[in-house]
Design an enzyme around this catalytic site. Structure first.
Site, PDB file in Angstrom:
ATOM      1  N   GLU A 200       0.833  -1.210   0.000  1.00 25.63           N
ATOM      2  CA  GLU A 200       0.000   0.000   0.000  1.00 25.63           C
ATOM      3  C   GLU A 200       0.865   1.256   0.000  1.00 25.63           C
ATOM      4  OE1 GLU A 200      -3.105   0.071  -0.438  1.00 25.63           O
ATOM      5  OE2 GLU A 200      -3.704  -2.014  -0.047  1.00 25.63           O
TER       6      GLU A 200
ATOM      7  N   ARG B 284     -17.846  -0.962   6.936  1.00 26.95           N
ATOM      8  CA  ARG B 284     -19.071  -1.582   6.406  1.00 26.95           C
ATOM      9  C   ARG B 284     -19.613  -2.627   7.374  1.00 26.95           C
ATOM     10  NH1 ARG B 284     -19.749  -5.842   3.264  1.00 26.95           N
ATOM     11  NH2 ARG B 284     -17.547  -6.057   2.768  1.00 26.95           N
TER      12      ARG B 284
ATOM     13  N   CYS C 183      -7.381  -2.288   8.174  1.00 27.49           N
ATOM     14  CA  CYS C 183      -6.033  -2.291   7.592  1.00 27.49           C
ATOM     15  C   CYS C 183      -5.540  -0.883   7.316  1.00 27.49           C
ATOM     16  CB  CYS C 183      -5.992  -3.138   6.319  1.00 27.49           C
ATOM     17  SG  CYS C 183      -6.126  -4.894   6.693  1.00 27.49           S
TER      18      CYS C 183
ATOM     19  N   HIS D  26      -1.382  -5.693   1.502  1.00 27.24           N
ATOM     20  CA  HIS D  26      -2.568  -6.553   1.445  1.00 27.24           C
ATOM     21  C   HIS D  26      -2.249  -7.810   0.647  1.00 27.24           C
ATOM     22  CE1 HIS D  26      -5.765  -3.411   2.571  1.00 27.24           C
ATOM     23  NE2 HIS D  26      -6.106  -4.488   3.242  1.00 27.24           N
TER      24      HIS D  26
HETATM   25  N1  PCA Z   1      -8.171  -7.101   6.327  1.00 29.53           N
HETATM   26  C1  PCA Z   1      -9.080  -6.018   6.701  1.00 29.53           C
HETATM   27  C2  PCA Z   1      -8.894  -5.889   8.189  1.00 29.53           C
HETATM   28  C3  PCA Z   1      -8.148  -7.091   8.651  1.00 29.53           C
HETATM   29  C4  PCA Z   1      -7.667  -7.744   7.420  1.00 29.53           C
HETATM   30  O1  PCA Z   1      -6.930  -8.721   7.365  1.00 29.53           O
HETATM   31  C5  PCA Z   1      -8.840  -4.752   5.911  1.00 29.53           C
HETATM   32  O2  PCA Z   1      -8.367  -4.814   4.766  1.00 29.53           O
HETATM   33  O3  PCA Z   1      -9.149  -3.655   6.403  1.00 29.53           O
END
Ligand code: PCA
Length: 214
Positions: free
Chosen positions: A78, A88, A141, A165
């Protein structure tokens, strides 16, 4: 050299979170750097706080937080964390912030401190699909990325941090519609390991023609 790597616990209807499952597959030492693995709760307040507590305890050189992005087909470091929460679904503490700042009086955004283009390059060179993402969303996240970067920028200027991610593990896609993307957990772990190598090899990021046209 020490690297703190975090993964989340399962949230929503999931029974696993590939971010932490993949961490368990990582070696304890990568290119001479000690890897500190930590599972953190998918919770707006406790997740970032657990990471910041571990930063204070271990004083790592780098922090790489990992999270699940269901629906994505690639490993996605990111670029930016924003000072905004819009959930959500409730988090694992039943907290569901809407239209809220993460840090009142904090700046609108922080850019990653990790060499995201070098990470993507290294993964692609080794057969792992990857691209830089310019939005970590508005759930836990993004809160993790923003709050960790806020702590590093204000309290720990020598430590560098960022977020990546990862797609669903294949096992998470079996009861989802045909075409739902997923990756093998070993490949997710390999992508994380390659990213850590890229972080160690690139104190400054490379220039890359990676980007978007939209
Ligand atoms: N993904 C979520 C929160 C925890 C995770 O593993 C996110 O992308 O916000």
């Amino acid at each position: 050299m020490k690297i703190l790597v975090t993964g989340f616990d399962p949230f929503g209807k999931e029974t696993i979170n590939p971010s932490y499952e993949a961490l368990k597959l990582l070696p304890d030492i990568i290119d001479g750097a000690k890897i500190i693995k930590l599972e953190v709760p998918t919770a707006f307040k406790r997740g970032p706080q657990a990471t910041i507590d571990a930063i204070e305890k271990y004083r790592p050189d780098y922090v790489l937080c990992i999270g699940q992005a269901g629906g994505r087909s690639q490993m996605t470091p990111e670029f930016v964390g924003i000072n905004y929460a819009q959930a959500r679904i409730p988090d694992n503490d039943e907290d569901q912030p809407l239209a809220s700042p993460l840090v009142s009086e904090g700046p609108n955004a922080y850019f990653t401190q990790l060499p995201v283009y070098a990470m993507v390059n290294k993964m692609k060179e080794n057969g792992i699909p990857a691209s830089v993402s310019y939005s970590a969303g508005t759930y836990v996240c993004n809160a993790m990325l923003y709050c960790v970067l806020h702590a590093l920028n204000t309290k720990y200027p020598k430590i560098k941090g960022g977020f990546m991610h990862v797609p669903y593990a294949i096992s998470q896609t079996v009861d989802r519609p045909s075409g739902t993307p997923g990756m093998n957990l070993n490949d997710i772990a390999k992508g994380i390991e390659l990213s850590i190598k890229a972080i160690l090899e690139n104190p400054a990021d490379i220039l890359s023609k990676e980007g978007t046209t939209h």
